[in-house]
Motif scaffolding. Structure first.
Motif, PDB file in Angstrom:
ATOM      1  N   GLN A  52     -12.577   0.629  36.187  1.00 27.02           N
ATOM      2  CA  GLN A  52     -11.953   1.930  36.311  1.00 27.02           C
ATOM      3  C   GLN A  52     -12.035   2.720  35.012  1.00 27.02           C
ATOM      4  N   LEU A  63     -14.096   8.959  41.880  1.00 30.82           N
ATOM      5  CA  LEU A  63     -13.230   7.850  42.277  1.00 30.82           C
ATOM      6  C   LEU A  63     -11.864   8.015  41.642  1.00 30.82           C
ATOM      7  N   THR A 106      -7.832   5.897  41.295  1.00 28.77           N
ATOM      8  CA  THR A 106      -7.193   4.580  41.381  1.00 28.77           C
ATOM      9  C   THR A 106      -5.682   4.741  41.376  1.00 28.77           C
ATOM     10  N   SER A 108     -18.688   1.005  43.626  1.00 29.94           N
ATOM     11  CA  SER A 108     -17.389   0.371  43.847  1.00 29.94           C
ATOM     12  C   SER A 108     -17.543  -1.047  44.363  1.00 29.94           C
ATOM     13  N   TRP A 134      -8.752   1.523  44.956  1.00 23.10           N
ATOM     14  CA  TRP A 134      -9.724   2.557  44.594  1.00 23.10           C
ATOM     15  C   TRP A 134     -10.026   3.391  45.830  1.00 23.10           C
TER      16      TRP A 134
END
Length: 403
Positions: A130, A145, A147, A123, A160
């Motif tokens: 993404q 992860l 978003t 990240s 994020w």
């Protein structure tokens, strides 16, 4: 019909038949570790370029490091993507968990999840996208992860987060959709602190401190310039600036009033300055050879007044910038006095140096004689006499007032 139908050969059999007789092997022999080594480099690159999964790219590179280096050296996109590094670490962690670097994973064996440290590192990479989140979720559904978007209008931000199953985790970064500025965070959920800010101009700021008290400690610029800061949040002052050419400038003073006090050069030379911000004047230069030059005068008008050598010799100069002439030289127990313009100085007197007190007395006497010639008061010590002379010389000429 079956007898006339050509037999279907495996890839290994096809490669074995394609070998010259000298390189043909028996089925009982151990297969070579690098099958693609027999192909032309151009074909090898085409095959590597067709590998469309980051896990497969990592597996190929670990199985045959030569191929990974070949792909990286030819800038194949997937092998230079930051997610490739994630896949490599994930594959290494998987091998370490098995305790066997050569055994392949069985169909029922679960793939090792990606660690939080790997996700945080990914990240923090400015090349992270993404669009790669689905791959991360596939290889590590328990920790990946996520978003989202918050805010309206010009204050819309994309964020994020770590995602632990269905539970959102710590905030990792936010990006302004209008300005392009990216803020990076570290720490557990609810205690995230800012550690880096990236601007669309390429400027990067680094921070230290707990949440709510993050202070700026460094600023990086695209041209390679780096500024170092000290002080509490809101009052960070510049203390040092490093340039790409190797120069290093040091500053003192509060935020907004930092003044330059020293500049170091790659060759070992150092320049020293005095004065407030914006009007710093050079007062001394120390060269790598050991020579030291001293200056007087306003900024950009500094004139040489003294030159000291490592041997102990000292030369004294007078005159405006660019026309400094040597008027005295102290060396080997003698004092030489000079007259003449710059480059044409001639010795007019030589005296034997006695004590430092006597030399200072001689200088004070000369100053008093000069003050007397100009009609100034001659009382006071040497520093006062020098100040009076400077004030007289710098004073404007009075205009005649007609009666």
């Amino acid at each position: 019909r079956r007898r006339n139908r050509p037999a279907v050969l495996s890839t290994g059999q096809q490669m074995a038949r394609s070998r010259p007789p000298s390189r043909a092997r028996n089925e009982d022999e151990t297969p070579p570790m690098d099958w693609l080594a027999e192909l032309a480099p151009e074909l090898q690159l085409l095959i590597l370029e067709a590998v469309d999964d980051f896990s497969d790219c990592a597996a190929v590179s670990l199985a045959t490091p030569r191929l990974g280096l070949l792909a990286f050296g030819h800038d194949l996109a997937r092998f230079k993507d930051p997610l490739f590094a994630v896949a490599m670490q994930q594959q290494l962690a998987q091998r370490a968990a098995r305790g066997d670097g050569h055994r392949t994973r069985s169909k029922g064996e679960q793939q090792s999840p990606v660690t939080e440290a790997i996700l945080r590192k990914y990240s923090a990479d400015r090349r992270a996208r993404q669009e790669h989140f689905p791959w991360l979720e596939r290889v590590s559904p328990a920790l990946c992860l996520s978003t989202g978007i918050r805010g309206l209008g010009s204050r819309r931000f994309e964020f994020w987060r770590l995602q632990r199953g269905d539970e959102p985790g710590a905030l990792l970064r936010e990006q302004s959709l209008q300005r392009g500025t990216i803020w990076h965070f570290t720490g557990e959920a609810g205690a995230e602190r800012q550690v880096r800010t990236e601007y669309a101009t390429g400027e990067v700021q680094l921070f230290e401190g707990e949440k709510g008290a993050e202070r700026l400690v460094r600023t990086d610029f695209l041209d390679g310039t780096i500024k170092h800061h000290e002080g509490a949040r809101g009052s960070e002052r510049v203390v040092r600036t490093a340039y790409a050419d190797g120069r290093l400038k040091h500053f003192e003073g509060e935020m907004g009033a930092e003044r330059k006090v020293r500049t170091q050069f790659p060759d070992g030379g150092t320049q020293y300055y005095e004065g407030e911000r914006g009007v710093e004047r050079r007062v001394r230069t120390q060269f790598p050879t050991g020579n030291v030059q001293c200056y007087e005068g306003a900024q950009n008008l500094e004139r040489l007044v003294r030159l000291r050598f490592p041997s102990g010799e000292v030369q004294f100069y007078e005159g405006e910038l660019g026309a400094e002439r040597c008027v005295r030289r102290e060396v080997a127990g003698r004092v030489y006095f000079y007259e003449g313009e710059k480059g044409a100085e001639a010795v007019v007197r030589v005296v034997q140096a006695t004590t430092e007190t006597r030399l200072k007395a001689m200088r004070v006497t000369e100053l008093r004689e000069e003050c007397g010639r100009l009609g100034l008061v001659t009382t006071g010590v040497k520093a006062d006499l020098v100040a009076r002379l400077r004030a007289y010389r710098s004073a404007p000429v009075p205009q005649c007032i007609p009666r």
